[in-house]
Design a protein around this motif. Structure first.
Motif, PDB file in Angstrom:
ATOM      1  N   UNK A  18      -3.374 -19.370 -15.442  1.00 46.16           N
ATOM      2  CA  UNK A  18      -2.953 -20.020 -16.671  1.00 46.16           C
ATOM      3  C   UNK A  18      -1.464 -20.336 -16.650  1.00 46.16           C
ATOM      4  N   UNK A  19      -0.701 -19.556 -15.879  1.00 40.50           N
ATOM      5  CA  UNK A  19       0.730 -19.793 -15.711  1.00 40.50           C
ATOM      6  C   UNK A  19       1.115 -19.397 -14.291  1.00 40.50           C
ATOM      7  N   UNK A  20       2.246 -19.885 -13.800  1.00 47.33           N
ATOM      8  CA  UNK A  20       2.615 -19.578 -12.421  1.00 47.33           C
ATOM      9  C   UNK A  20       2.716 -18.068 -12.181  1.00 47.33           C
ATOM     10  N   UNK A  21       2.303 -17.679 -10.976  1.00 47.78           N
ATOM     11  CA  UNK A  21       2.390 -16.279 -10.563  1.00 47.78           C
ATOM     12  C   UNK A  21       3.723 -16.090  -9.840  1.00 47.78           C
ATOM     13  N   UNK A  22       4.620 -15.319 -10.438  1.00 51.72           N
ATOM     14  CA  UNK A  22       5.976 -15.137  -9.911  1.00 51.72           C
ATOM     15  C   UNK A  22       6.083 -13.739  -9.320  1.00 51.72           C
ATOM     16  N   UNK A  23       6.481 -13.667  -8.053  1.00 49.85           N
ATOM     17  CA  UNK A  23       6.670 -12.388  -7.370  1.00 49.85           C
ATOM     18  C   UNK A  23       8.115 -12.309  -6.894  1.00 49.85           C
ATOM     19  N   UNK A  24       8.857 -11.335  -7.387  1.00 45.36           N
ATOM     20  CA  UNK A  24      10.267 -11.163  -7.011  1.00 45.36           C
ATOM     21  C   UNK A  24      10.371 -10.303  -5.760  1.00 45.36           C
ATOM     22  N   UNK A  25      11.351 -10.650  -4.911  1.00 46.18           N
ATOM     23  CA  UNK A  25      11.579  -9.885  -3.686  1.00 46.18           C
ATOM     24  C   UNK A  25      12.404  -8.643  -4.002  1.00 46.18           C
ATOM     25  N   UNK A  26      11.893  -7.488  -3.571  1.00 47.86           N
ATOM     26  CA  UNK A  26      12.610  -6.225  -3.724  1.00 47.86           C
ATOM     27  C   UNK A  26      13.153  -5.832  -2.357  1.00 47.86           C
ATOM     28  N   UNK A  27      14.489  -5.880  -2.152  1.00 45.98           N
ATOM     29  CA  UNK A  27      15.036  -5.603  -0.811  1.00 45.98           C
ATOM     30  C   UNK A  27      14.911  -4.156  -0.383  1.00 45.98           C
ATOM     31  N   UNK A  28      14.568  -3.251  -1.316  1.00 43.81           N
ATOM     32  CA  UNK A  28      14.367  -1.871  -0.897  1.00 43.81           C
ATOM     33  C   UNK A  28      13.106  -1.767  -0.057  1.00 43.81           C
ATOM     34  N   UNK A  29      12.956  -0.669   0.614  1.00 39.55           N
ATOM     35  CA  UNK A  29      11.819  -0.492   1.513  1.00 39.55           C
ATOM     36  C   UNK A  29      10.517  -0.538   0.727  1.00 39.55           C
ATOM     37  N   UNK A  30       9.546  -1.387   1.096  1.00 39.65           N
ATOM     38  CA  UNK A  30       8.301  -1.483   0.350  1.00 39.65           C
ATOM     39  C   UNK A  30       7.471  -0.212   0.474  1.00 39.65           C
ATOM     40  N   UNK A  31       6.525  -0.080  -0.460  1.00 41.52           N
ATOM     41  CA  UNK A  31       5.712   1.131  -0.496  1.00 41.52           C
ATOM     42  C   UNK A  31       4.943   1.341   0.795  1.00 41.52           C
ATOM     43  N   UNK A  32       4.458   0.247   1.401  1.00 43.66           N
ATOM     44  CA  UNK A  32       3.696   0.373   2.642  1.00 43.66           C
ATOM     45  C   UNK A  32       4.556   0.984   3.740  1.00 43.66           C
ATOM     46  N   UNK A  33       5.851   0.566   3.807  1.00 43.34           N
ATOM     47  CA  UNK A  33       6.730   1.133   4.823  1.00 43.34           C
ATOM     48  C   UNK A  33       7.024   2.604   4.521  1.00 43.34           C
ATOM     49  N   UNK A  34       7.227   2.927   3.247  1.00 42.39           N
ATOM     50  CA  UNK A  34       7.448   4.327   2.893  1.00 42.39           C
ATOM     51  C   UNK A  34       6.248   5.177   3.248  1.00 42.39           C
ATOM     52  N   UNK A  35       5.044   4.629   3.036  1.00 42.28           N
ATOM     53  CA  UNK A  35       3.829   5.361   3.400  1.00 42.28           C
ATOM     54  C   UNK A  35       3.758   5.598   4.901  1.00 42.28           C
ATOM     55  N   UNK A  36       4.155   4.581   5.683  1.00 44.14           N
ATOM     56  CA  UNK A  36       4.122   4.745   7.140  1.00 44.14           C
ATOM     57  C   UNK A  36       5.088   5.838   7.587  1.00 44.14           C
TER      58      UNK A  36
END
Length: 425
Positions: free
Chosen positions: A195-213
């Motif tokens: 219904x409206x644009x999907x906006x995803x902001x970039x978070x320069x901190x380490x993503x959760x997937x990398x923290x999990x690894x």
């Protein structure tokens, strides 16, 4: 917004033959919403794939494309046919579009977005972001990049819509850029299902997937150490101090099995520890530190040289650049490769030959995966603290030496003055 990327055509074809040649008419409704202004009605006449004439509701009359078509267009525009075609937009298109439009919306599937950073190919920017959009339907989609609220059009590349083979699609968009402090970078997705644009902001901190690894790697390391310790203790307890009396002097099989289990646990623990350590090191990021110094340049066109030394960073990929009064310098710059220290860390050294100018500002800028923003170190032309310390130590040593020399001389004079020499002969 849902209507912006939903476009269909309703086709109705009538055909007839004459001595093996085809003559046919196509009635088409193009639309991207159910609003009347977003609907176009087109009627075309063809002969053997050649379009003779067309009625377009946006034009409001027939237009001919061949000599035969022009004559017939003039005839039809003067008769009742053109009035009927003008009414067909509402009579013919609106009813069918209501049905098809709702069907298309009911069949649409919303995408989901994953943003990541990667090392760019050789180019003018040190960083690259990837916006991956998965599992959407229908195929039509638009992905754009925004930086501090403004759409970015340069240094952007995108793949085509890639079919997954299960009716869904994916697309990947890449943005090469130079990071700036405090900026906001967003990936904006527009699709019929939204219904409206999907906006995803970039978070320069380490993503959760990398923290999990990293957590998995650290867990493996800890588990390996625990198993190693348990195996070692078990092995020592079974192998030390036990002198049982057996009718058979050889160790019984049950004891050998226990020792083998302990040794296996020790080996398995060591393997897991090593694997966890290696995995952790690969995923970890260590910030560099910078030391700037001046040196005498080799024979060249400039009288001065600065050295920017970057130490103890991980992973290996890094970019070091020079800026002079805010402008990047590309000439008279040389750099070493990333040099391995042998302890998983790296160092690199960049040299700038230059002619000093009064009041200028020279900076060494370091960009690395461990840094949220570039590390900027300004050159201070005054004597660095390390050099001042060396001079202070040297001066202190000189003064101390003079004091000791004077004290020794006075002591010697006092002892030598009152002596009376008695000759042996």
């Amino acid at each position: 917004m849902a209507s912006s990327f939903l476009s269909f055509s309703l086709l109705f074809i009538a055909a007839s033959t004459a001595d093996g040649f085809w003559h046919y008419a196509v009635n088409r409704c193009d639309f991207n919403s159910t609003e009347l202004n977003d609907i176009t009605y087109i009627q075309s006449y063809f002969y053997n794939k050649l379009e003779l004439l067309r009625f377009d509701s946006r034009v409001g009359r027939y237009v001919g494309y061949t000599e035969f078509g022009v004559k017939n267009a003039e005839r039809l525009n003067k008769g009742p046919e053109v009035v009927q075609r003008r009414n067909d937009k509402e009579r013919y298109c609106v009813h069918n579009i209501q049905i098809w439009y709702q069907l298309a919306l009911a069949s649409s599937v919303e995408p989901y977005v994953v943003m990541s950073s990667t090392t760019p190919p050789a180019g003018k920017h040190p960083a690259m972001l990837v916006c991956s959009v998965f599992d959407f339907y229908p195929k039509q989609i638009r992905v754009s990049w925004h930086r501090d609220g403004q759409e970015v059009s340069s240094d952007v590349t995108s793949t085509d819509e890639l079919a997954d083979g299960d009716w869904f699609y994916q697309v990947h968009s890449h943005l090469e850029y130079t990071p700036r402090s405090g900026e906001k970078i967003s990936c904006v997705v527009e699709h019929a299902s939204l219904k409206e644009p999907l906006v995803t902001d970039w978070d320069p901190s380490m993503p959760e997937s990398e923290r999990n690894k990293i957590a998995i790697g650290a867990s493996g390391l800890i588990l390996g150490l625990i198993l190693s310790l348990a195996g070692f203790i078990y092995y020592r307890r079974k192998a030390r101090g036990q002198k049982p009396v057996y009718t058979n002097p050889s160790m019984p099989e049950s004891e050998r099995n226990k020792i083998a289990i302990g040794a296996s646990g020790l080996i398995l623990g060591l393997i897991l520890s090593l694997a966890g350590f290696i995995y952790y090191r690969r995923k970890a990021r260590v910030e560099p530190y910078v030391v700037m110094s001046s040196t005498t340049p080799p024979a060249g066109k400039h009288p001065a040289m600065l050295v920017c030394s970057v130490f103890d960073f991980y992973p290996k990929q890094i970019r070091v650049s020079w800026h002079r009064d805010g402008q990047e310098v590309s000439s008279d710059v040389t750099s070493t490769d990333e040099l391995a220290d042998g302890d998983w860390f790296y160092q690199v050294h960049s040299h700038l030959e230059y002619t000093p100018r009064s009041g200028e500002k020279i900076s060494c800028v370091v960009e690395h995966a461990s840094l949220k923003e570039p590390l900027v170190t300004d050159w201070d032309p005054s004597m660095p603290e390390s050099e001042r310390n060396k001079i202070a130590i040297g001066a202190s040593g000189l003064i101390l030496g003079l004091i000791l020399s004077l004290a020794g001389f006075i002591y010697y004079r006092r002892k030598a003055r009152g002596r009376i020499l008695v000759p042996t002969n």
